[in-house]
Design an enzyme around this catalytic site. Structure first.
Site, PDB file in Angstrom:
ATOM      1  CG  ASP A  42      -0.304  -0.161   2.525  1.00 21.73           C
ATOM      2  OD1 ASP A  42       0.776  -0.780   2.595  1.00 21.73           O
ATOM      3  OD2 ASP A  42      -0.858   0.342   3.526  1.00 21.73           O
ATOM      4  CB  SER A 134     -10.539  -4.968  17.442  1.00 23.83           C
ATOM      5  OG  SER A 134      -9.233  -4.681  17.911  1.00 23.83           O
ATOM      6  CG  ASP A 179      -6.979  -1.792   8.909  1.00 23.25           C
ATOM      7  OD1 ASP A 179      -6.784  -2.503   7.914  1.00 23.25           O
ATOM      8  OD2 ASP A 179      -6.233  -1.808   9.902  1.00 23.25           O
TER       9      ASP A 179
END
Length: 393
Positions: A42, A134, A179
């Protein structure tokens, strides 16, 4: 409090028990994610290929009559209380509330105004610190809940960017966009081919049929990841500089095809930097081939690419370690497994495997046994399917 599998109904019941009856709270779900393939590219101009999974963090929220904000978590005792008029700053003592206050700080900087406070109850079925994001599920789930509750009209893409901005400015973590982006924008039964530089994506069908992804958590604390991450970035930058100095005018490493690397790579005389560059070029190629494999419903082809990705991360990029290698090596011997690889930054965290549903239980038992015998402690395993992005229930 002992952890159990939470449902929206349980959360609603606990919310009313905690805050009292009245208007029913609104309930939002925010997924965890895996990166199917495309690791450590990335920041080299590459594209990544994440999917949301059907493990969720839930946020229950209700407006208050006053300006008070109250946060509670079903599994972490103790409330955090603030005022919506506060000037939010990071404070280690505020624990998970920092992620929430960071979002509110970004919203206020963008001139979103709050007519009142609100009360929140959070509960998650996503393993914390398990390498499946998370914290981003918490940020994006909370941001979407607040956005919908106060009718701010913030787009899903901007929710993702706000999550990243909060990490950079409030949490002081220089994370990428993957994310938050997949969690905010995912659709059911799809993965996303995400261009991190342009912040653009293409949905790709993720029809796994009789197969499931198994998330395999090493449960190793990742102490090396940050320092080694910075070292890998600088090695890639050195490789790009060498190629440019040799007259190859490319904007980034992932703009090179494997054929071009074959022709041009000899100008990189440092063997370590050569390997780092080779990983970037071949991993980008694997991402594109993985997309083609899924579009053609070729799960066996996808599985081979997962193994090849892990080999490259192990031998060329050197970010795996004995724990991740043990999981992938053991997975490769199991009946019904088409492919496996580490996912995330490496040096611990998680691997994924693509396993036939009829073999899932035996797969987990066998790999757990082998992992424990070699490493000395248990890993953590669960099967999952593709999930949806943040949504109200």
């Amino acid at each position: 409090m002992e952890k159990f599998t939470v449902s929206p109904d349980i959360l609603k019941e606990k919310f009313i028990g905690l805050y009292g009856a009245g208007q029913a709270p609104r309930i939002f779900a925010s997924p965890a994610r895996i990166n199917i393939i495309g690791e450590h590219i990335d920041y080299n101009g590459g594209k990544v290929f994440p999917a949301a999974i059907d493990r969720y963090l839930y946020v229950a929220i209700r407006k208050r009559e006053d300006s008070k904000i109250i946060y509670n978590d079903l599994f972490f005792p103790g409330a955090f209380t603030f005022d919506i008029n506060d000037n939010f700053t990071f404070d280690k003592a505020n624990d998970y509330a920092n992620f929430l206050n960071g979002i509110l700080s970004c919203m206020k900087k963008q001139d979103y105004t709050f007519p009142c406070g609100f009360e929140v109850l959070i509960a998650s079925n996503v393993p914390a610190a398990g390498g499946i994001s998370s914290s981003s599920a918490l940020e994006c789930g909370f941001a979407w809940a607040v956005n919908q509750t106060f009718d701010f009209g913030i787009s899903r893409k901007d929710i993702a960017l706000m999550g990243q901005q909060s990490e950079h400015e409030f949490m002081n973590v220089n994370c990428g966009i993957m994310d938050q982006y997949i969690i905010a924008t995912a659709r059911a039964n799809t993965a996303e081919l995400l261009d991190c530089a342009k912040v653009e994506h293409e949905y790709v069908p993720l029809e796994l049929g009789d197969y499931r992804f198994i998330v395999m958590n090493t449960k190793k604390q990742r102490k090396l990841a940050d320092s080694k991450y910075n070292e890998r970035r600088s090695q890639c930058e050195a490789g790009l500089a060498t190629l440019k100095a040799a007259g190859h005018n490319i904007p980034d490493l992932c703009s090179m095809t494997p054929a071009q690397f074959e022709d041009w790579g000899s100008c990189i005389t440092d063997p370590v930097i050569y390997k780092r560059v080779r990983h970037c070029v071949t991993e980008m190629d694997r991402v594109l081939r993985a997309v083609d494999a899924l579009k053609a419903n070729d799960l066996a082809g996808l599985g081979k690419l997962l193994y090849a990705s892990h080999d490259s991360l192990k031998n060329d990029y050197e970010v795996t370690g004995i724990e991740l290698d043990t999981l992938v090596e053991s997975a490769s011997k199991q009946t019904g497994c088409l492919g496996a690889r580490m996912t995330g930054a490496g040096f611990g965290g998680c691997a994924i495997a693509l396993v036939h549903k009829d073999n899932v239980q035996q797969f987990i038992e066998n790999v757990q046994s082998e992992y424990t015998n070699k490493i000395g402690y248990n890993g953590d395993f669960f099967a999952c399917g593709a999930g949806e992005g943040v949504k109200e229930l």
